[in-house]
Design a protein around this motif. Structure first.
Motif, mmCIF file in Angstrom:
data_model
loop_
_atom_site.group_PDB
_atom_site.id
_atom_site.type_symbol
_atom_site.label_atom_id
_atom_site.label_comp_id
_atom_site.label_asym_id
_atom_site.label_seq_id
_atom_site.Cartn_x
_atom_site.Cartn_y
_atom_site.Cartn_z
ATOM 1 N N HIS A 242 0.837 -1.204 0.000
ATOM 2 C CA HIS A 242 0.000 0.000 0.000
ATOM 3 C C HIS A 242 0.873 1.256 0.000
ATOM 4 C CE1 HIS A 242 -3.591 2.451 1.040
ATOM 5 N NE2 HIS A 242 -2.694 3.187 1.707
ATOM 6 N N GLU A 243 1.875 1.283 0.874
ATOM 7 C CA GLU A 243 2.742 2.454 0.948
ATOM 8 C C GLU A 243 3.568 2.626 -0.327
ATOM 9 O OE1 GLU A 243 5.031 1.761 4.440
ATOM 10 O OE2 GLU A 243 3.351 2.097 5.837
ATOM 11 N N ALA A 244 3.925 1.533 -0.979
ATOM 12 C CA ALA A 244 4.694 1.618 -2.226
ATOM 13 C C ALA A 244 3.870 2.254 -3.333
ATOM 14 C CB ALA A 244 5.165 0.231 -2.637
ATOM 15 N N ILE A 245 2.584 1.921 -3.395
ATOM 16 C CA ILE A 245 1.721 2.527 -4.413
ATOM 17 C C ILE A 245 1.543 4.019 -4.155
ATOM 18 C CG2 ILE A 245 -0.612 2.521 -5.385
ATOM 19 C CD1 ILE A 245 -0.720 -0.482 -4.907
ATOM 20 N N VAL A 246 1.434 4.388 -2.890
ATOM 21 C CA VAL A 246 1.331 5.813 -2.552
ATOM 22 C C VAL A 246 2.615 6.544 -2.958
ATOM 23 C CG1 VAL A 246 1.120 7.450 -0.655
ATOM 24 C CG2 VAL A 246 -0.307 5.394 -0.677
ATOM 25 N N ALA A 247 3.772 5.927 -2.712
ATOM 26 C CA ALA A 247 5.038 6.541 -3.106
ATOM 27 C C ALA A 247 5.128 6.682 -4.617
ATOM 28 C CB ALA A 247 6.206 5.709 -2.574
ATOM 29 N N ALA A 248 4.646 5.681 -5.345
ATOM 30 C CA ALA A 248 4.650 5.754 -6.804
ATOM 31 C C ALA A 248 3.754 6.884 -7.290
ATOM 32 C CB ALA A 248 4.194 4.425 -7.390
ATOM 33 N N GLY A 289 -0.934 -5.805 -5.321
ATOM 34 C CA GLY A 289 -1.482 -4.459 -5.215
ATOM 35 C C GLY A 289 -1.562 -3.838 -6.597
ATOM 36 N N TRP A 290 -2.552 -2.972 -6.808
ATOM 37 C CA TRP A 290 -2.716 -2.396 -8.151
ATOM 38 C C TRP A 290 -3.593 -1.159 -8.144
ATOM 39 C CZ3 TRP A 290 -5.704 -6.162 -6.118
ATOM 40 C CH2 TRP A 290 -7.082 -6.082 -6.324
ATOM 41 N N VAL A 291 -3.419 -0.349 -9.192
ATOM 42 C CA VAL A 291 -4.324 0.732 -9.569
ATOM 43 C C VAL A 291 -4.321 0.742 -11.094
ATOM 44 C CG1 VAL A 291 -4.741 3.220 -9.609
ATOM 45 C CG2 VAL A 291 -3.884 2.136 -7.515
ATOM 46 N N GLY A 292 -5.472 0.519 -11.697
ATOM 47 C CA GLY A 292 -5.552 0.472 -13.153
ATOM 48 C C GLY A 292 -5.960 -0.888 -13.659
ATOM 49 N N PRO A 306 -6.677 -25.503 -10.582
ATOM 50 C CA PRO A 306 -7.145 -24.356 -11.367
ATOM 51 C C PRO A 306 -6.260 -23.119 -11.188
ATOM 52 C CG PRO A 306 -8.494 -24.622 -9.406
ATOM 53 C CD PRO A 306 -7.576 -25.810 -9.441
ATOM 54 N N PRO A 307 -6.019 -22.374 -12.250
ATOM 55 C CA PRO A 307 -5.344 -21.078 -12.141
ATOM 56 C C PRO A 307 -6.348 -20.009 -11.720
ATOM 57 C CG PRO A 307 -5.835 -21.522 -14.427
ATOM 58 C CD PRO A 307 -6.305 -22.730 -13.651
ATOM 59 N N ALA A 308 -5.876 -18.779 -11.478
ATOM 60 C CA ALA A 308 -6.792 -17.723 -11.040
ATOM 61 C C ALA A 308 -6.223 -16.358 -11.400
ATOM 62 C CB ALA A 308 -7.029 -17.814 -9.538
ATOM 63 N N ARG A 309 -7.129 -15.412 -11.618
ATOM 64 C CA ARG A 309 -6.737 -14.005 -11.762
ATOM 65 C C ARG A 309 -6.915 -13.360 -10.395
ATOM 66 N NH1 ARG A 309 -9.598 -9.238 -13.870
ATOM 67 N NH2 ARG A 309 -11.217 -10.551 -14.778
ATOM 68 N N LEU A 310 -5.901 -12.643 -9.898
ATOM 69 C CA LEU A 310 -5.901 -12.138 -8.532
ATOM 70 C C LEU A 310 -6.229 -10.658 -8.435
ATOM 71 C CD1 LEU A 310 -2.678 -13.960 -7.238
ATOM 72 C CD2 LEU A 310 -5.046 -14.788 -7.322
ATOM 73 N N THR A 311 -6.475 -9.978 -9.531
ATOM 74 C CA THR A 311 -6.785 -8.547 -9.509
ATOM 75 C C THR A 311 -8.078 -8.280 -10.273
ATOM 76 O OG1 THR A 311 -5.442 -8.209 -11.505
ATOM 77 C CG2 THR A 311 -4.350 -7.894 -9.387
ATOM 78 N N GLU A 312 -8.668 -7.121 -9.989
ATOM 79 C CA GLU A 312 -9.867 -6.659 -10.702
ATOM 80 C C GLU A 312 -9.531 -5.325 -11.375
ATOM 81 O OE1 GLU A 312 -12.666 -8.173 -11.188
ATOM 82 O OE2 GLU A 312 -12.259 -9.902 -9.888
ATOM 83 N N HIS A 354 -5.452 -0.733 -4.339
ATOM 84 C CA HIS A 354 -6.059 -2.030 -4.032
ATOM 85 C C HIS A 354 -4.947 -2.985 -3.612
ATOM 86 C CE1 HIS A 354 -9.509 -0.389 -6.154
ATOM 87 N NE2 HIS A 354 -8.770 -0.258 -7.252
ATOM 88 N N THR A 355 -5.140 -3.704 -2.533
ATOM 89 C CA THR A 355 -4.182 -4.717 -2.100
ATOM 90 C C THR A 355 -4.947 -5.967 -1.663
ATOM 91 O OG1 THR A 355 -4.135 -3.923 0.191
ATOM 92 C CG2 THR A 355 -2.490 -3.009 -1.337
ATOM 93 N N ALA A 356 -4.286 -7.116 -1.753
ATOM 94 C CA ALA A 356 -4.887 -8.378 -1.335
ATOM 95 C C ALA A 356 -3.772 -9.351 -0.983
ATOM 96 C CB ALA A 356 -5.766 -8.960 -2.444
ATOM 97 N N SER A 357 -4.060 -10.250 -0.052
ATOM 98 C CA SER A 357 -3.096 -11.262 0.385
ATOM 99 C C SER A 357 -3.668 -12.650 0.154
ATOM 100 C CB SER A 357 -2.757 -11.103 1.877
ATOM 101 O OG SER A 357 -2.129 -9.867 2.116
ATOM 102 N N PHE A 358 -2.783 -13.587 -0.210
ATOM 103 C CA PHE A 358 -3.184 -14.977 -0.471
ATOM 104 C C PHE A 358 -2.147 -15.902 0.164
ATOM 105 C CE2 PHE A 358 -4.542 -12.287 -3.950
ATOM 106 C CZ PHE A 358 -5.888 -12.595 -4.115
ATOM 107 N N LYS A 359 -2.609 -17.107 0.524
ATOM 108 C CA LYS A 359 -1.733 -18.141 1.047
ATOM 109 C C LYS A 359 -1.935 -19.412 0.227
ATOM 110 C CE LYS A 359 -1.310 -16.465 5.818
ATOM 111 N NZ LYS A 359 -1.450 -16.819 7.260
#
Length: 432
Positions: A242-248, A289-292, A306-312, A354-359
């Motif tokens: 989250h902080e990295a996206i803000v810095a970007a 994490g993403w924006v866009g 199964p594979p998966a898409r992790l962002t929207e 946007h951020t999300a965590s997975f295990k």
């Protein structure tokens, strides 16, 4: 014509010891003037001074004259006299030889040692002019265009590859764009407990904005620097993302401060902008994490899973699907599908990282990419089909294959993809 007095024949050359034949006046090997050295004789009455020797037969238009060295054996106690034929004596007042006369010297070696170049001289020489890759004739100007045919030359960012331990990324201009407006950053670090972590940041410049290539480069560098600084200090990976996206975002916003002179020359330019997507992989956690509209895909090593898409996507199409107004096929078939609703830039709406965590419960690879790739493999199953089976151990090769898939499909956009194996391998382990 005067002649040289007869002297006792010599059997060997006094200079080089070459065997001689009767009547030789010059050594055939070294050119020594045999008439200048008399063979030892019994004491006798002094002989009159010898007359000048006749000129020897010319060689290539000039008669050779041997100049003995001080160390050469002469067979006598006194140095031998050297006779220069009158034809070779200078006619000028200074005694210089007339034009066309060659004075032979001792044989020279076949090779001479080369002197090292003076670095000061080499540094002063201008760099060679670049030649156009298209016409192979024109010179390339400072703006990167051929002065002969006008062809734009390849830029440094047209194709980029980087491998950092177990993570790798490839970016390509594509087949339709005049420049590469994508950028990426990959890295490896250790968490506060010493466990390994890998990361990748991918940014896609907004083509309708001013200086999109500068925006993507600034954002990728700022985000990567922020992650590499925060993760070793114990910041949780999701908070660090989250902080990295803000810095970007701040880095891109800073590009909007154009000088007044630039605004006068181009008053209609808008603020630089780009999208961003990133992933952090640790020994047991996957953070995105993403924006866009750039994406992250999960592809397990066991392809039966199964594979998966992790962002929207922050896009018009995603909003239509989320609102139930269109299904996914209809939304992405619309010409407005790729209109983004979230980006980094001074003219963006309120920043919402946007951020999300997975295990994940099994090994796999994380694919981080721009729409230049996923346009040709949109569904998670399609992406899994084009990811090589050995992607977890050969991430750079896999990234190259994925970029090649987009180019083979048409390459309508810039293409950038990063591949990260999960879980993060121990520190020091890289791709095979």
């Amino acid at each position: 014509m005067s002649q040289m007095p007869q002297q006792a024949a010599l059997s060997h050359c006094p200079s080089c010891a070459e065997p001689l034949l009767t009547g030789d006046r010059f050594c055939e090997k070294c050119g020594y003037d045999l008439s200048a050295t008399a063979a030892p004789q019994a004491p006798a009455a002094p002989a009159p001074a010898p007359a000048p020797a006749p000129a020897p037969a010319p060689v290539n238009g000039a008669a050779p004259v041997a100049w003995p060295h001080a160390s050469e054996p002469t067979g006598t106690d006194t140095p031998p006299a050297v006779h220069v034929p009158a034809e070779l004596k200078g006619t000028g007042s200074d005694g210089s030889a007339p034009g066309g006369v060659r004075f032979d010297r001792a044989p020279e070696p076949d090779e001479y040692p080369l002197q090292a170049p003076d670095p000061r001289v080499a540094a002063e020489q201008p760099a060679p002019a670049k030649v156009c890759v298209a016409c192979r004739a024109g010179r390339v100007d400072q703006d990167g265009y051929c002065e002969n045919c006008g062809h734009a030359q390849p830029r440094e960012r047209d194709h980029m590859e980087q491998e950092c331990g177990p993570v790798a990324a490839v970016s390509d201009r594509g087949l339709r764009h005049h420049r590469n407006e994508d950028a990426f950053a990959v890295g490896c670090t250790a968490l506060a407990d010493g466990s390994p972590a890998t990361l990748a940041i991918v940014c896609d410049g907004v083509s309708s904005a001013t200086r999109p290539d500068d925006a993507s480069l600034a954002a990728s560098r700022a985000a990567s620097d922020a992650l590499l600084a925060a993760l070793p200090q114990g910041t949780h990976p999701q908070q660090a993302m989250h902080e990295a996206i803000v810095a970007a975002s701040r880095a891109v916003n800073a590009l909007a401060g154009e000088p007044a002179t630039a605004l006068e020359q181009a008053p209609h330019q808008n603020a630089p902008a780009c999208t961003i997507v990133g992933a952090i992989v640790t020994a047991g956690l996957l953070v995105v994490g993403w924006v866009g509209d750039s994406r992250v895909y999960w592809v397990p090593v066991d392809r039966s899973a199964p594979p998966a898409r992790l962002t929207e996507d922050d896009s018009w199409a995603a909003q239509m699907v989320a609102a139930g107004l269109m299904n996914e096929a209809e939304a992405y078939a619309d010409e407005r599908a790729h209109a983004i609703t979230g980006w980094l830039g001074a003219d963006a709406y309120e920043l919402e990282p946007h951020t999300a965590s997975f295990k994940p419960d099994r090994p796999g690879v994380v694919v981080v990419c721009t729409d230049g790739l996923w346009n040709y493999a949109e569904a998670a199953e399609e992406m899994a089909d084009v990811v090589p089976l050995d992607a977890a151990v050969r991430p750079l090769h896999s990234a190259q294959v994925l970029v090649g898939h987009a180019l083979d499909g048409g390459g309508h956009d810039n293409v950038t993809v990063a591949v990260l194996p999960f879980p993060a391998p121990p520190m020091g382990a890289g791709s095979a």
